[in-house]
Design an enzyme around this catalytic site. Structure first.
Site, short mmCIF file in Angstrom:
data_model
loop_
_atom_site.label_atom_id
_atom_site.label_comp_id
_atom_site.label_asym_id
_atom_site.label_seq_id
_atom_site.Cartn_x
_atom_site.Cartn_y
_atom_site.Cartn_z
N GLU A 158 4.91 9.95 11.50
CA GLU A 158 5.68 9.67 12.72
C GLU A 158 5.93 8.18 12.87
O GLU A 158 7.04 7.75 13.28
CB GLU A 158 4.91 10.21 13.94
CG GLU A 158 4.74 11.72 13.95
CD GLU A 158 3.64 12.23 13.04
OE1 GLU A 158 3.53 13.46 12.88
OE2 GLU A 158 2.88 11.41 12.48
N GLU A 171 0.83 -1.21 0.00
CA GLU A 171 0.00 0.00 0.00
C GLU A 171 0.87 1.25 0.00
O GLU A 171 0.57 2.24 -0.71
CB GLU A 171 -0.91 0.00 1.23
CG GLU A 171 -1.78 1.24 1.34
CD GLU A 171 -2.60 1.29 2.64
OE1 GLU A 171 -3.43 2.20 2.76
OE2 GLU A 171 -2.39 0.41 3.50
#
Length: 381
Positions: A369, A244
């Protein structure tokens, strides 16, 4: 797009040309209206299948088209030329929903569902994120308890692309104890008893993308719909994430290129102080900075794709690439709107829509993050 990698062949060029014409004819004239309407015709799935877009990278035994990752890059980036990320996300939601079926489903299950998905007759979605957490897959709380030849599911998923339209949802569930060792994947038909859903239609971007919250209330699913081995679904999920992320990176750089193309065209047409906007050095420098980032990201993307096609599994680079691409998209969207000025603040400009769609790409498929943290851990730091 600036392509220099030797993996591109004449077949890649021919497919790019075919897909570019299809996007120009079938999508570009309608995409603004679809986005404002918050949907697009379901018939588009079948037309995308006919052009070979839905089958890219899937086994030919189920109606797919065996293809290397450079074809996947082309598919994502040509679709991005329409400038509507919501359309790409929903039209190609099977690229995250169906691979676990290919890798973990029984032969009977694959034969039962994949041909219809790849023909655009049925829609596939992936459901990982829950109201209480997204990237923390190992601590998901939706449960599936074995009861004879069924699993009984309870819990909910949210922010699910194609969640309202999907006929099949690949769902991450807890079948065992705490942590990653208790996670499994199940294929849930959306007509299963105990399944329901509600639309999430008030979004910053991706307006024409069908997004939903899914509910499982004693939802009964055949045990034969288990993908892979019970309590060993975490690896399937992680492998799926890596694919993905490569697809997301390709699309994001495609959208960045659209911003550059649109800004360049506008700068040639718009006149200020008696000269075309592009005649001002400040504007030319903005365009140069955009091109620099796009070319660097494309080179990184193609290098990682080549490594994967040749048997490598560069997890750290996939994570860093995903961030590189979303940040390139963010920079180019910002500069594109800035070059357009007030016209870039009005709906109807591709740069305006892409600007609103930056954040979903920086969050979905693994937030920036999380990507940084995973990358440094893979690097042994």
């Amino acid at each position: 797009m600036h392509e220099t990698h030797p993996a591109y062949s004449e077949a890649h060029a021919l497919y790019r040309d075919t897909l570019r014409r299809w996007v120009a004819d079938e999508i570009a004239p309608h995409v603004d209206a679809w986005d404002e309407a918050g949907t697009f015709p379901r018939e588009l799935y079948k037309r995308a299948a006919e052009i070979g877009l839905l089958g890219l990278g899937f086994p030919d035994a189920y109606g797919g088209i065996e293809a290397d990752r450079f074809f996947i890059i082309i598919g994502a980036q040509e679709l991005a030329r329409a400038g509507a990320g919501g359309l790409s996300a929903s039209l190609l939601s099977h690229t995250i929903g169906a691979p676990p079926i290919v890798k973990g489903g029984s032969n009977a299950l694959k034969q039962a569902v994949l041909p219809a998905i790849l023909a655009g007759e049925k829609i596939s979605a992936l459901a990982i994120t829950e109201p209480g957490g997204g990237s923390d897959v190992a601590n998901l709380t939706t449960t599936a308890v074995r009861d004879g030849d069924k699993y009984i599911l309870n819990g909910s998923k949210t922010f699910i692309t194609s969640g309202m339209r999907a006929d099949y949802v690949t769902v991450a569930v807890r079948t065992g104890g705490p942590g990653r060792a208790g996670v499994s994947l199940l294929l849930v038909p959306t007509d299963a008893p105990g399944f329901s859903r509600t639309s999430l239609d008030r979004k910053m971007g991706w307006w024409c993308s069908d997004t939903a919250t899914l509910y499982f209330d004693d939802c009964r699913v055949p045990a034969a719909n288990l993908l892979g081995v019970e309590n060993e679904g975490f690896r399937l999920i992680m492998d799926n994430f890596n694919s993905e992320r490569l697809w997301l990176a390709a699309g994001c750089n495609g959208f960045a290129q659209v911003c550059l193309d649109e800004a360049t065209a506008y700068a040639r047409e718009r006149h200020t102080f008696g000269t075309p906007l592009i005649g001002h050095q400040a504007i030319r420098h903005k365009l140069a900075d955009m091109a620099q980032r796009i070319r660097a990201t494309q080179a990184y993307l193609e290098q990682v794709a080549w490594q994967i096609d040749n048997g490598d599994n560069p997890i750290a680079d996939v994570c860093l690439l995903k961030n590189q691409a979303t940040q390139t998209m963010e920079f180019c969207a910002r500069e594109g709107v800035q070059i357009f000025g007030g016209a870039g603040y009005l709906r109807g400009a591709k740069v305006e829509r892409i600007y609103r769609e930056v954040r979903v790409n920086a969050i979905g498929g693994g937030a920036e993050e999380i990507m940084r943290d995973l990358a440094v851990r893979q690097m042994g730091l």
